[in-house]
Design a protein around this motif. Structure first.
Motif, PDB file in Angstrom:
ATOM      1  N   ILE A  41      -2.339 -54.315  16.529  1.00 47.22           N
ATOM      2  CA  ILE A  41      -2.403 -53.375  15.402  1.00 47.22           C
ATOM      3  C   ILE A  41      -3.703 -53.607  14.643  1.00 47.22           C
ATOM      4  O   ILE A  41      -3.973 -54.713  14.182  1.00 47.22           O
ATOM      5  CB  ILE A  41      -1.189 -53.553  14.461  1.00 47.22           C
ATOM      6  CG1 ILE A  41       0.109 -53.289  15.225  1.00 47.22           C
ATOM      7  CG2 ILE A  41      -1.306 -52.636  13.248  1.00 47.22           C
ATOM      8  CD1 ILE A  41       0.240 -51.878  15.765  1.00 47.22           C
ATOM      9  N   ASP A  42      -4.476 -52.570  14.521  1.00 50.77           N
ATOM     10  CA  ASP A  42      -5.785 -52.666  13.882  1.00 50.77           C
ATOM     11  C   ASP A  42      -5.667 -53.197  12.451  1.00 50.77           C
ATOM     12  O   ASP A  42      -4.848 -52.728  11.665  1.00 50.77           O
ATOM     13  CB  ASP A  42      -6.455 -51.283  13.856  1.00 50.77           C
ATOM     14  CG  ASP A  42      -7.869 -51.335  13.303  1.00 50.77           C
ATOM     15  OD1 ASP A  42      -8.658 -52.176  13.768  1.00 50.77           O
ATOM     16  OD2 ASP A  42      -8.169 -50.542  12.389  1.00 50.77           O
ATOM     17  N   LYS A 202       4.296 -56.177  17.475  1.00 49.06           N
ATOM     18  CA  LYS A 202       3.621 -54.910  17.163  1.00 49.06           C
ATOM     19  C   LYS A 202       4.372 -54.147  16.075  1.00 49.06           C
ATOM     20  O   LYS A 202       3.767 -53.610  15.129  1.00 49.06           O
ATOM     21  CB  LYS A 202       3.525 -54.061  18.435  1.00 49.06           C
ATOM     22  CG  LYS A 202       2.746 -52.769  18.284  1.00 49.06           C
ATOM     23  CD  LYS A 202       2.602 -52.059  19.629  1.00 49.06           C
ATOM     24  CE  LYS A 202       1.772 -50.786  19.485  1.00 49.06           C
ATOM     25  NZ  LYS A 202       1.596 -50.112  20.795  1.00 49.06           N
ATOM     26  N   TYR A 203       5.687 -54.099  16.206  1.00 47.69           N
ATOM     27  CA  TYR A 203       6.517 -53.386  15.229  1.00 47.69           C
ATOM     28  C   TYR A 203       6.398 -54.012  13.850  1.00 47.69           C
ATOM     29  O   TYR A 203       6.211 -53.324  12.841  1.00 47.69           O
ATOM     30  CB  TYR A 203       7.969 -53.411  15.709  1.00 47.69           C
ATOM     31  CG  TYR A 203       8.944 -52.702  14.792  1.00 47.69           C
ATOM     32  CD1 TYR A 203       9.045 -51.312  14.794  1.00 47.69           C
ATOM     33  CD2 TYR A 203       9.774 -53.423  13.930  1.00 47.69           C
ATOM     34  CE1 TYR A 203       9.944 -50.662  13.961  1.00 47.69           C
ATOM     35  CE2 TYR A 203      10.673 -52.789  13.100  1.00 47.69           C
ATOM     36  CZ  TYR A 203      10.755 -51.407  13.120  1.00 47.69           C
ATOM     37  OH  TYR A 203      11.648 -50.765  12.291  1.00 47.69           O
ATOM     38  N   ALA A 205       3.971 -55.921  12.695  1.00 48.12           N
ATOM     39  CA  ALA A 205       2.622 -55.753  12.160  1.00 48.12           C
ATOM     40  C   ALA A 205       2.443 -54.366  11.550  1.00 48.12           C
ATOM     41  O   ALA A 205       1.785 -54.208  10.520  1.00 48.12           O
ATOM     42  CB  ALA A 205       1.596 -55.980  13.259  1.00 48.12           C
ATOM     43  N   ALA A 206       3.032 -53.348  12.188  1.00 47.26           N
ATOM     44  CA  ALA A 206       2.941 -51.993  11.651  1.00 47.26           C
ATOM     45  C   ALA A 206       3.669 -51.889  10.310  1.00 47.26           C
ATOM     46  O   ALA A 206       3.193 -51.215   9.384  1.00 47.26           O
ATOM     47  CB  ALA A 206       3.527 -50.998  12.653  1.00 47.26           C
ATOM     48  N   LYS A 209       1.569 -53.620   7.677  1.00 45.74           N
ATOM     49  CA  LYS A 209       0.422 -52.787   7.322  1.00 45.74           C
ATOM     50  C   LYS A 209       0.836 -51.683   6.353  1.00 45.74           C
ATOM     51  O   LYS A 209       0.099 -51.352   5.418  1.00 45.74           O
ATOM     52  CB  LYS A 209      -0.202 -52.195   8.584  1.00 45.74           C
ATOM     53  CG  LYS A 209      -1.548 -51.534   8.349  1.00 45.74           C
ATOM     54  CD  LYS A 209      -2.178 -51.126   9.662  1.00 45.74           C
ATOM     55  CE  LYS A 209      -3.551 -50.490   9.424  1.00 45.74           C
ATOM     56  NZ  LYS A 209      -4.197 -50.085  10.695  1.00 45.74           N
ATOM     57  N   LYS A 210       2.019 -51.128   6.558  1.00 48.55           N
ATOM     58  CA  LYS A 210       2.513 -50.104   5.645  1.00 48.55           C
ATOM     59  C   LYS A 210       2.765 -50.679   4.256  1.00 48.55           C
ATOM     60  O   LYS A 210       2.484 -50.037   3.242  1.00 48.55           O
ATOM     61  CB  LYS A 210       3.797 -49.483   6.193  1.00 48.55           C
ATOM     62  CG  LYS A 210       3.586 -48.545   7.369  1.00 48.55           C
ATOM     63  CD  LYS A 210       4.887 -47.932   7.824  1.00 48.55           C
ATOM     64  CE  LYS A 210       4.661 -46.972   8.973  1.00 48.55           C
ATOM     65  NZ  LYS A 210       5.927 -46.346   9.442  1.00 48.55           N
ATOM     66  N   ARG A 218      -2.499 -42.832   7.569  1.00 45.99           N
ATOM     67  CA  ARG A 218      -2.655 -43.175   8.958  1.00 45.99           C
ATOM     68  C   ARG A 218      -1.531 -44.090   9.436  1.00 45.99           C
ATOM     69  O   ARG A 218      -1.353 -44.303  10.623  1.00 45.99           O
ATOM     70  CB  ARG A 218      -3.997 -43.904   9.185  1.00 45.99           C
ATOM     71  CG  ARG A 218      -5.211 -43.028   8.898  1.00 45.99           C
ATOM     72  CD  ARG A 218      -6.468 -43.866   8.954  1.00 45.99           C
ATOM     73  NE  ARG A 218      -6.445 -44.894   7.894  1.00 45.99           N
ATOM     74  CZ  ARG A 218      -7.401 -45.806   7.741  1.00 45.99           C
ATOM     75  NH1 ARG A 218      -8.435 -45.832   8.579  1.00 45.99           N
ATOM     76  NH2 ARG A 218      -7.321 -46.707   6.772  1.00 45.99           N
ATOM     77  N   ASN A 219      -0.763 -44.680   8.536  1.00 45.72           N
ATOM     78  CA  ASN A 219       0.300 -45.612   8.908  1.00 45.72           C
ATOM     79  C   ASN A 219       1.592 -44.870   9.227  1.00 45.72           C
ATOM     80  O   ASN A 219       1.893 -43.859   8.625  1.00 45.72           O
ATOM     81  CB  ASN A 219       0.553 -46.607   7.773  1.00 45.72           C
ATOM     82  CG  ASN A 219      -0.644 -47.510   7.555  1.00 45.72           C
ATOM     83  OD1 ASN A 219      -1.383 -47.808   8.481  1.00 45.72           O
ATOM     84  ND2 ASN A 219      -0.828 -47.930   6.303  1.00 45.72           N
TER      85      ASN A 219
END
Length: 219
Positions: A41-42, A202-203, A205-206, A209-210, A218-219
């Protein structure tokens, strides 16, 4: 912040804690897959840590626990506050987290007293020796630690898709988090178990980020 031994989580990074360091053990392999998912995740990076050992060397030798190196550093309690999210991985002992992990949580009293971890997203991944060893109960009982700190528990639910429903092979993991069946310690994680761990990273990290950028479209 770089990767590898000696680094610690800073803002927009988050830590992955695990009791065992050696990459040959199931917990270590899962943690590294978890980190791979986080790093995909960026703008987010996972950092591996292990908690302090509490058992004497002679007991660990009798238990055939792999000797720990220095590749993954031991985390200090105060390092937790530098992370935007936390994933805790640990083996099961009689259906709940191993004593090393419980001792680490017990040492976070001053963070609880100051509510330093309130609102921080956190999740779990586990390993058990048998099918009835606590793939779900380990997470259930660990949630109490997060609740007292006011942390936000983030389960994976069924976001992994159809692989969560497969019945054709032995698979660790549950809606509460990734998992592996380790048997006597020699069983290697399956490709599905590893994929689930990477998915959780991944989940998570997303989600982190939110939380860090709640108004970012973008999230």
């Amino acid at each position: 912040m770089g990767k590898g031994g000696g680094c610690f989580p800073s803002k927009k990074k988050f830590a992955i804690d695990m009791p065992e360091q050696d990459p040959s053990n199931p917990d270590g392999i899962l943690a590294r897959k978890m980190k791979k998912g986080v790093d995909s995740i960026d703008g987010v990076e996972g950092v591996l840590y292990r908690v302090p050992e509490t058992l004497p060397a002679e007991v660990l030798e009798q238990m055939k626990v792999p000797q720990k190196g220095i590749e993954v550093p031991v985390i200090a309690v105060d390092d937790l506050v530098h992370a935007d999210g936390l994933l805790f991985g640990f083996p099961t002992r009689f259906g709940s987290m191993a004593s090393q992990m419980k001792a680490f949580f017990d040492s976070t009293f001053h963070l609880w007293e100051q509510q330093r971890l309130a609102g921080v997203p956190a999740g779990f991944f586990v390993s058990t020796g048998t099918q009835g060893g606590g793939q779900e109960t380990t997470a259930w009982t660990a949630i109490t630690q997060l609740a007292h700190h006011g942390m936000v528990y983030v389960p994976i639910g069924y976001t992994f898709g159809t692989e969560m429903f497969g019945m054709d092979s032995l698979r660790g993991g549950s809606p509460y988090g990734a998992g592996v069946f380790s048997g006597d310690g020699t069983r290697k994680p399956t490709e599905t178990e590893l994929a689930l761990a990477e998915h959780q990273g991944k989940y998570m990290a997303a989600i982190v980020k939110k939380f860090s950028h709640p108004n970012d479209s973008r999230n």
